[in-house]
Design a protein around this motif. Sequence first.
Motif, PDB file in Angstrom:
ATOM      1  N   GLY A 155       0.819  -1.208   0.000  1.00  0.00           N
ATOM      2  CA  GLY A 155       0.000   0.000   0.000  1.00  0.00           C
ATOM      3  C   GLY A 155       0.849   1.252   0.000  1.00  0.00           C
ATOM      4  O   GLY A 155       1.887   1.322   0.655  1.00  0.00           O
ATOM      5  N   ILE A 156       0.425   2.249  -0.775  1.00  0.00           N
ATOM      6  CA  ILE A 156       1.173   3.491  -0.878  1.00  0.00           C
ATOM      7  C   ILE A 156       0.192   4.646  -1.030  1.00  0.00           C
ATOM      8  O   ILE A 156      -0.831   4.518  -1.705  1.00  0.00           O
ATOM      9  CB  ILE A 156       2.173   3.436  -2.052  1.00  0.00           C
ATOM     10  CG1 ILE A 156       3.098   4.646  -2.046  1.00  0.00           C
ATOM     11  CG2 ILE A 156       1.470   3.252  -3.381  1.00  0.00           C
ATOM     12  CD1 ILE A 156       4.268   4.514  -2.987  1.00  0.00           C
ATOM     13  N   SER A 157       0.514   5.768  -0.401  1.00  0.00           N
ATOM     14  CA  SER A 157      -0.418   6.901  -0.351  1.00  0.00           C
ATOM     15  C   SER A 157      -0.011   8.009  -1.302  1.00  0.00           C
ATOM     16  O   SER A 157       1.163   8.393  -1.340  1.00  0.00           O
ATOM     17  CB  SER A 157      -0.490   7.465   1.069  1.00  0.00           C
ATOM     18  OG  SER A 157      -0.945   6.489   1.982  1.00  0.00           O
ATOM     19  N   GLN A 176      -4.892   4.263   0.505  1.00  0.00           N
ATOM     20  CA  GLN A 176      -3.683   3.782  -0.149  1.00  0.00           C
ATOM     21  C   GLN A 176      -4.037   3.021  -1.431  1.00  0.00           C
ATOM     22  O   GLN A 176      -5.142   2.508  -1.588  1.00  0.00           O
ATOM     23  CB  GLN A 176      -2.890   2.890   0.791  1.00  0.00           C
ATOM     24  CG  GLN A 176      -2.291   3.634   1.969  1.00  0.00           C
ATOM     25  CD  GLN A 176      -1.282   2.790   2.720  1.00  0.00           C
ATOM     26  OE1 GLN A 176      -1.497   1.613   2.959  1.00  0.00           O
ATOM     27  NE2 GLN A 176      -0.168   3.408   3.092  1.00  0.00           N
ATOM     28  N   ILE A 195       2.859  10.228  -6.152  1.00  0.00           N
ATOM     29  CA  ILE A 195       2.832   8.962  -5.422  1.00  0.00           C
ATOM     30  C   ILE A 195       4.237   8.382  -5.479  1.00  0.00           C
ATOM     31  O   ILE A 195       4.792   8.179  -6.564  1.00  0.00           O
ATOM     32  CB  ILE A 195       1.755   8.011  -6.018  1.00  0.00           C
ATOM     33  CG1 ILE A 195       1.585   6.770  -5.148  1.00  0.00           C
ATOM     34  CG2 ILE A 195       2.041   7.653  -7.469  1.00  0.00           C
ATOM     35  CD1 ILE A 195       0.301   6.001  -5.437  1.00  0.00           C
TER      36      ILE A 195
END
Length: 246
Positions: A155-157, A176, A195
């Motif tokens: 997961g990445i925000s 995310q 991102i």
Amino acid sequence: MKKVLIAGESWVSQTTHIKGFDSFSTVVYEEGVEYIRKAIEKAGYVVEFIPNHLAPVQFPSSIAELNTYSCVILSDIGSNTLLLSPETFSKSIKTPNRCELLKEYVYQGGGFMMIGGYMSFSGIDAKARYGFTPVKDILPVECLKIDDRAEHPEGISPIIVKEHEVFRGIPEEWPQFLGYNKTKPIPQGEVIATIDGDPFIAVGEFGKGKSAVFTSDCAPHWGPPAFVNWEFYDILWANLMDYLTK
């Protein structure tokens, strides 16, 4: 009432089942367009959808056809699907270059957006190939020349880096994502969200028209349930459509 064309966002999966000596196959057709389609329709637009398997025949082949839409969205549909119509691929008949038509459409005042996926931008194994088509000239980012997927199963925000009307009513904290297409900023584009340091949302003006990119997915798998069920999901796509169709 403004019309929006969405092309792509469908796939066919074939599964081979092996049971001892015997095996058999099953095939399923699926679409991922429902989330974004409902959001754009809720904002008051009329949406027409052309799935991947029909796009070689049904995607507009003239400026006149494209001009019936206020915005054209390509989502997870490779450039070959637009370039290689059955007439050209199977019969060697000359047909319009629909990537060139999209460029002309935007320069004449149309709205355009590309949404991320395995067959967007450069895509998996670099098969989407938009960086080698005239569409590159209406993207507010530069496509890589290699497989551009950035997979983030952890997961990445995304991060909003510039104030813009696209973020009207949108909070700074987002759900995310599980991946995106890596691209590069260009002088002709404005990166308004990033991102992992790469463009996430970028916008630009080309000729009389406008263009935007959303480099992750509008649906699973890169866009997980937390995103497609996000209370601001509908607002985001409405804002993007309003920006692109002014």
